[in-house]
Design a protein around this motif. Structure first.
Motif, PDB file in Angstrom:
ATOM      1  N   THR A 226       0.837  -1.205   0.000  1.00 39.11           N
ATOM      2  CA  THR A 226       0.000   0.000   0.000  1.00 39.11           C
ATOM      3  C   THR A 226       0.870   1.252   0.000  1.00 39.11           C
ATOM      4  OG1 THR A 226      -1.691  -1.197   1.257  1.00 39.11           O
ATOM      5  CG2 THR A 226      -1.864   1.204   1.198  1.00 39.11           C
ATOM      6  N   ILE A 227       1.931   1.240   0.797  1.00 41.12           N
ATOM      7  CA  ILE A 227       2.847   2.390   0.844  1.00 41.12           C
ATOM      8  C   ILE A 227       3.556   2.554  -0.495  1.00 41.12           C
ATOM      9  CG2 ILE A 227       4.914   3.337   1.942  1.00 41.12           C
ATOM     10  CD1 ILE A 227       4.116   1.750   4.484  1.00 41.12           C
ATOM     11  N   ALA A 228       4.070   1.440  -1.032  1.00 40.87           N
ATOM     12  CA  ALA A 228       4.843   1.492  -2.282  1.00 40.87           C
ATOM     13  C   ALA A 228       3.983   1.916  -3.469  1.00 40.87           C
ATOM     14  CB  ALA A 228       5.476   0.129  -2.556  1.00 40.87           C
ATOM     15  N   SER A 229       2.680   1.650  -3.398  1.00 36.58           N
ATOM     16  CA  SER A 229       1.782   1.973  -4.511  1.00 36.58           C
ATOM     17  C   SER A 229       1.332   3.427  -4.493  1.00 36.58           C
ATOM     18  CB  SER A 229       0.545   1.061  -4.465  1.00 36.58           C
ATOM     19  OG  SER A 229       0.918  -0.295  -4.555  1.00 36.58           O
ATOM     20  N   ASP A 230       1.669   4.153  -3.441  1.00 35.62           N
ATOM     21  CA  ASP A 230       1.252   5.549  -3.303  1.00 35.62           C
ATOM     22  C   ASP A 230       2.410   6.458  -3.704  1.00 35.62           C
ATOM     23  OD1 ASP A 230       0.611   8.173  -2.093  1.00 35.62           O
ATOM     24  OD2 ASP A 230      -1.055   7.082  -1.167  1.00 35.62           O
ATOM     25  N   ASP A 231       2.181   7.339  -4.656  1.00 33.84           N
ATOM     26  CA  ASP A 231       3.243   8.206  -5.182  1.00 33.84           C
ATOM     27  C   ASP A 231       3.806   9.170  -4.138  1.00 33.84           C
ATOM     28  OD1 ASP A 231       2.973   7.038  -7.648  1.00 33.84           O
ATOM     29  OD2 ASP A 231       1.600   8.571  -8.426  1.00 33.84           O
ATOM     30  N   ARG A 232       3.076   9.374  -3.046  1.00 33.34           N
ATOM     31  CA  ARG A 232       3.533  10.328  -2.029  1.00 33.34           C
ATOM     32  C   ARG A 232       4.601   9.740  -1.111  1.00 33.34           C
ATOM     33  NH1 ARG A 232      -2.080  11.334   0.773  1.00 33.34           N
ATOM     34  NH2 ARG A 232      -2.081   9.066   0.415  1.00 33.34           N
ATOM     35  N   PHE A 233       4.679   8.414  -1.072  1.00 36.77           N
ATOM     36  CA  PHE A 233       5.526   7.751  -0.082  1.00 36.77           C
ATOM     37  C   PHE A 233       6.461   6.735  -0.734  1.00 36.77           C
ATOM     38  CE2 PHE A 233       1.214   8.159   2.051  1.00 36.77           C
ATOM     39  CZ  PHE A 233       1.501   9.388   2.640  1.00 36.77           C
ATOM     40  N   VAL A 234       7.515   6.407   0.006  1.00 37.17           N
ATOM     41  CA  VAL A 234       8.400   5.320  -0.407  1.00 37.17           C
ATOM     42  C   VAL A 234       8.776   4.519   0.846  1.00 37.17           C
ATOM     43  CG1 VAL A 234      10.425   6.852  -0.291  1.00 37.17           C
ATOM     44  CG2 VAL A 234      10.572   4.684  -1.528  1.00 37.17           C
ATOM     45  N   PRO A 235       8.572   3.197   0.820  1.00 41.68           N
ATOM     46  CA  PRO A 235       8.935   2.390   1.993  1.00 41.68           C
ATOM     47  C   PRO A 235      10.410   2.004   1.964  1.00 41.68           C
ATOM     48  CG  PRO A 235       7.877   0.996   0.366  1.00 41.68           C
ATOM     49  CD  PRO A 235       7.897   2.389  -0.214  1.00 41.68           C
ATOM     50  N   VAL A 236      11.012   1.972   3.143  1.00 42.09           N
ATOM     51  CA  VAL A 236      12.382   1.489   3.302  1.00 42.09           C
ATOM     52  C   VAL A 236      12.351   0.430   4.398  1.00 42.09           C
ATOM     53  CG1 VAL A 236      14.719   2.072   4.020  1.00 42.09           C
ATOM     54  CG2 VAL A 236      13.454   3.644   2.549  1.00 42.09           C
ATOM     55  N   LEU A 237      12.787  -0.773   4.073  1.00 41.39           N
ATOM     56  CA  LEU A 237      12.742  -1.874   5.028  1.00 41.39           C
ATOM     57  C   LEU A 237      13.990  -1.849   5.900  1.00 41.39           C
ATOM     58  CD1 LEU A 237      11.461  -4.736   2.683  1.00 41.39           C
ATOM     59  CD2 LEU A 237      10.196  -2.867   3.770  1.00 41.39           C
ATOM     60  N   LEU A 238      13.800  -1.942   7.211  1.00 45.27           N
ATOM     61  CA  LEU A 238      14.908  -1.848   8.161  1.00 45.27           C
ATOM     62  C   LEU A 238      15.148  -3.199   8.816  1.00 45.27           C
ATOM     63  CD1 LEU A 238      13.938   1.511   9.936  1.00 45.27           C
ATOM     64  CD2 LEU A 238      15.352   1.184   7.895  1.00 45.27           C
ATOM     65  N   LEU A 239      16.420  -3.551   8.940  1.00 44.47           N
ATOM     66  CA  LEU A 239      16.760  -4.812   9.596  1.00 44.47           C
ATOM     67  C   LEU A 239      18.116  -4.710  10.264  1.00 44.47           C
ATOM     68  CD1 LEU A 239      18.125  -7.425   7.093  1.00 44.47           C
ATOM     69  CD2 LEU A 239      17.466  -5.153   6.314  1.00 44.47           C
ATOM     70  N   ALA A 240      18.297  -5.541  11.279  1.00 46.48           N
ATOM     71  CA  ALA A 240      19.587  -5.638  11.958  1.00 46.48           C
ATOM     72  C   ALA A 240      20.483  -6.613  11.191  1.00 46.48           C
ATOM     73  CB  ALA A 240      19.389  -6.118  13.390  1.00 46.48           C
ATOM     74  N   PRO A 241      21.803  -6.506  11.371  1.00 46.20           N
ATOM     75  CA  PRO A 241      22.727  -7.382  10.638  1.00 46.20           C
ATOM     76  C   PRO A 241      22.802  -8.784  11.228  1.00 46.20           C
ATOM     77  CG  PRO A 241      23.958  -5.865  12.026  1.00 46.20           C
ATOM     78  CD  PRO A 241      22.515  -5.473  12.151  1.00 46.20           C
ATOM     79  N   THR A 242      21.700  -9.535  11.123  1.00 50.02           N
ATOM     80  CA  THR A 242      21.674 -10.919  11.603  1.00 50.02           C
ATOM     81  C   THR A 242      21.142 -11.819  10.495  1.00 50.02           C
ATOM     82  OG1 THR A 242      19.404 -10.852  12.467  1.00 50.02           O
ATOM     83  CG2 THR A 242      21.171 -10.093  13.939  1.00 50.02           C
ATOM     84  N   ASP A 243      21.525 -13.082  10.524  1.00 50.89           N
ATOM     85  CA  ASP A 243      21.067 -14.026   9.500  1.00 50.89           C
ATOM     86  C   ASP A 243      19.552 -14.202   9.542  1.00 50.89           C
ATOM     87  OD1 ASP A 243      23.643 -14.409   8.605  1.00 50.89           O
ATOM     88  OD2 ASP A 243      23.994 -16.192   9.851  1.00 50.89           O
ATOM     89  N   THR A 244      18.979 -14.184  10.737  1.00 53.30           N
ATOM     90  CA  THR A 244      17.529 -14.354  10.867  1.00 53.30           C
ATOM     91  C   THR A 244      16.783 -13.233  10.161  1.00 53.30           C
ATOM     92  OG1 THR A 244      17.785 -15.480  12.998  1.00 53.30           O
ATOM     93  CG2 THR A 244      15.619 -14.543  12.502  1.00 53.30           C
ATOM     94  N   GLU A 245      17.207 -11.998  10.399  1.00 51.79           N
ATOM     95  CA  GLU A 245      16.508 -10.866   9.783  1.00 51.79           C
ATOM     96  C   GLU A 245      16.770 -10.803   8.281  1.00 51.79           C
ATOM     97  OE1 GLU A 245      16.063  -7.200  11.695  1.00 51.79           O
ATOM     98  OE2 GLU A 245      16.243  -7.997  13.724  1.00 51.79           O
TER      99      GLU A 245
END
Length: 552
Positions: A226-245
């Protein structure tokens, strides 16, 4: 100048929240020196806090290994621990602060007492009875832990315990200049859409410490889409440096043909990221606490055992989403046994995004979903009902419990609390008041009965007194505001340092009169609340009548 030791044996997020207290101590006097004692595995978070003088660590794994090894005695393990703490023990401290408030930290703070001019928080005396440094310790150790819907959060209580004014956020977390410059450049590029328009960046934290706290994967993917499909916004996925994430990121990004932007960052780099996004969407995580410290607007998704009213975000540009709190448990043990039934949808969260970033009103929410908004008042941060499911009884108990704490400590009335509750139905408020005043009347009668039973002699009188004392303590289990003075009374009784029954009786008599004073403060709270609500109601009706007669 003060030399201060804060003992915090909790996890990453709790370590980060210590930055609030460190910041306030430094703002009180820039020459203050604040050191931390933590478990070694969480040192990365502690190194992220600005203005920390020294970080002392306990290698928990090492000591547990020695303890479990049959070759070594427990005395050897304990002696190794004491040697590990020798630098702390040989230092003179102005303040030793028991931040994590668990049994281990309490033993350690008690061990350091001889080297401390003062302690903040609970400690043990020589007979292992609890000692409180102030009655704010009772609020922290007993009221907040026993009262399901806490009227005050941890951060504000810590400051009251230390008699500190909570300082405004400044440089509370460390940053790296190289990371900062890189983030500004990279996020500047991310903001630009294909047609050159500037977009707002929404960071999405993918995981939490347990799956019970996480948004379901399907809902998470729908939200990102939903965020990515809206021209007003851009999503950025955040993760820690672990194999699980990394594995979770691979699965999520795979739903979008690996087209999404993701950022893997340790704590230090994460700060630069959070300072350059417009909004963070996250469950209860260390990332949430970092964003709150940095002033980044946040939508917190409070699920599972997340301690909403104790450790929710405090930034007033943030929102907290939860399922109807009357259906929630905040206990890890209970949550691990229950099947989670999360009513929060991606559409609900996106409505909050549009509200915070675009000023668009939230027109509807799914049934069983509540949004809270942090606001400031005399005690600190208050979680105010904002939208969605409303349980008036719970909200009135929380807020008027907060006002009782003001009166208990002689801080005076806070009319903003009454005004907040004044938004609820008059019938609901009247019903709550009638119930609580009735319970207070019975509580007072039972208290007077306990006092009368102290005047006689003989075993029958003693048995009657013990029975009456048990009746008073039973109010601790009451599901309402009358439980607060009962819990405070119980804590005072449990802290009595005597084994002589006659001497204890005399001390308890003094505590009973203190309880009487507390119940009078509760009565005053009810009276002030009632006058504000219903006098205000009359004024509202008069104003409405005048407006109606002046209409053409």
């Amino acid at each position: 100048m003060k030399n201060i030791l804060i003992v915090n044996l909790k996890r990453f997020g709790d370590i980060l929240t210590t930055a609030n207290l460190v910041n306030s101590y430094i703002c009180e006097n820039p020459k203050n020196k604040v050191s931390l004692l933590i478990f070694k595995e969480f040192e990365r978070a502690a190194k992220n806090i600005a203005n920390v003088d020294q970080i002392f660590t306990i290698d928990r794994e090492k000591f547990l290994t020695l303890h479990k090894n049959k070759i070594f005695s427990d005395a050897f393990s304990l002696n190794t621990l004491i040697n590990n703490l020798s630098d702390i023990k040989s230092t003179d401290w102005d303040v030793v602060f028991n931040y994590s408030n668990d049994r281990v930290s309490t033993h350690l703070c008690s061990f350091f007492k001889n080297n401390a001019a003062s302690t903040v928080g609970i400690s043990f005396n020589n007979t292992c009875s609890i000692e409180y440094s102030s009655e704010w310790d009772i609020i922290f150790n007993d009221v907040i832990t026993s009262y399901k819907y806490s009227p005050i959060n941890f951060i504000d209580t810590y400051h009251k315990m230390a008699n500190l004014t909570k300082a405004k956020r400044s440089a509370v977390l460390r940053t790296n200049e190289v990371h900062n410059k890189s983030a500004v450049t990279n996020f500047g590029q991310i903001r630009k859409s294909a047609d050159g328009e500037s977009r707002k960046i929404i960071g999405v934290q993918l995981t939490a410490s347990t799956s019970r706290k996480e948004l379901e994967r399907e809902k998470l993917i729908t939200l990102i889409d939903t965020i990515a499909s809206d021209d007003r916004f851009v999503p950025v996925l955040l993760l820690a440096p672990t194999d699980t994430e990394r594995s979770i990121l691979k699965e999520v990004n795979g739903e979008f043909n690996n087209s999404l932007i993701s950022i893997e960052a340790d704590f230090l780099a994460l700060n630069s990221v959070l300072m350059n996004i417009d909004l963070l969407v996250t469950p209860d995580t260390a990332c949430k606490h970092a964003a709150d410290l940095l002033g980044t607007p946040t939508i917190e998704i409070s699920l599972g055992e997340s301690p909403l009213f104790k450790q929710g975000v405090t930034n007033e540009d943030s929102l907290i989403y939860t399922n109807d709190v009357s259906t929630r448990s905040f206990s890890i043990k209970e949550c691990s046994k229950q099947e989670q039934n999360n009513m929060i949808t991606a559409e609900d969260i996106f409505a909050g995004i549009e509200y915070l970033l675009e000023g668009k009103n939230i027109e509807r929410l799914s049934d069983g979903v509540t949004i809270y908004h942090p606001v400031s008042d005399k005690l600190g941060s208050r979680y105010s009902w904002f939208a969605g499911e409303l349980n008036e009884k719970i909200e009135i108990n929380r807020h008027i419990g907060r006002q009782f704490i003001n009166n208990f400590f002689g801080l005076g009335e806070d009319l903003s609390i009454y005004a907040d509750v004044g938004r609820y139905s008059k019938d609901g408020i009247a019903s709550w008041l009638n119930t609580e005043k009735s319970v207070l009347t019975e509580f007072t009668k039972d208290l007077l009965g306990a006092l009368r039973s102290l005047t006689g002699n003989g075993s029958s009188r003693k048995n009657e007194f013990i029975h009456n004392l048990g009746t008073l303590l039973s109010y601790c289990e009451y599901d309402g505001i009358n439980a607060i003075p009962a819990i405070i009374f119980r804590a005072r009784v449990e802290a009595l340092n005597t084994s002589n029954i006659d001497h204890s009786t005399k001390e308890i008599e003094g505590l009973l009169y203190e309880l009487k004073g507390d119940l009078q403060k509760l009565h005053k709270t009810f009276k002030s609340f009632e006058e504000f609500i219903f006098n205000k109601g009359k004024e509202d009706r008069i104003t409405a009548r005048k407006e109606s007669t002046s209409m053409p």
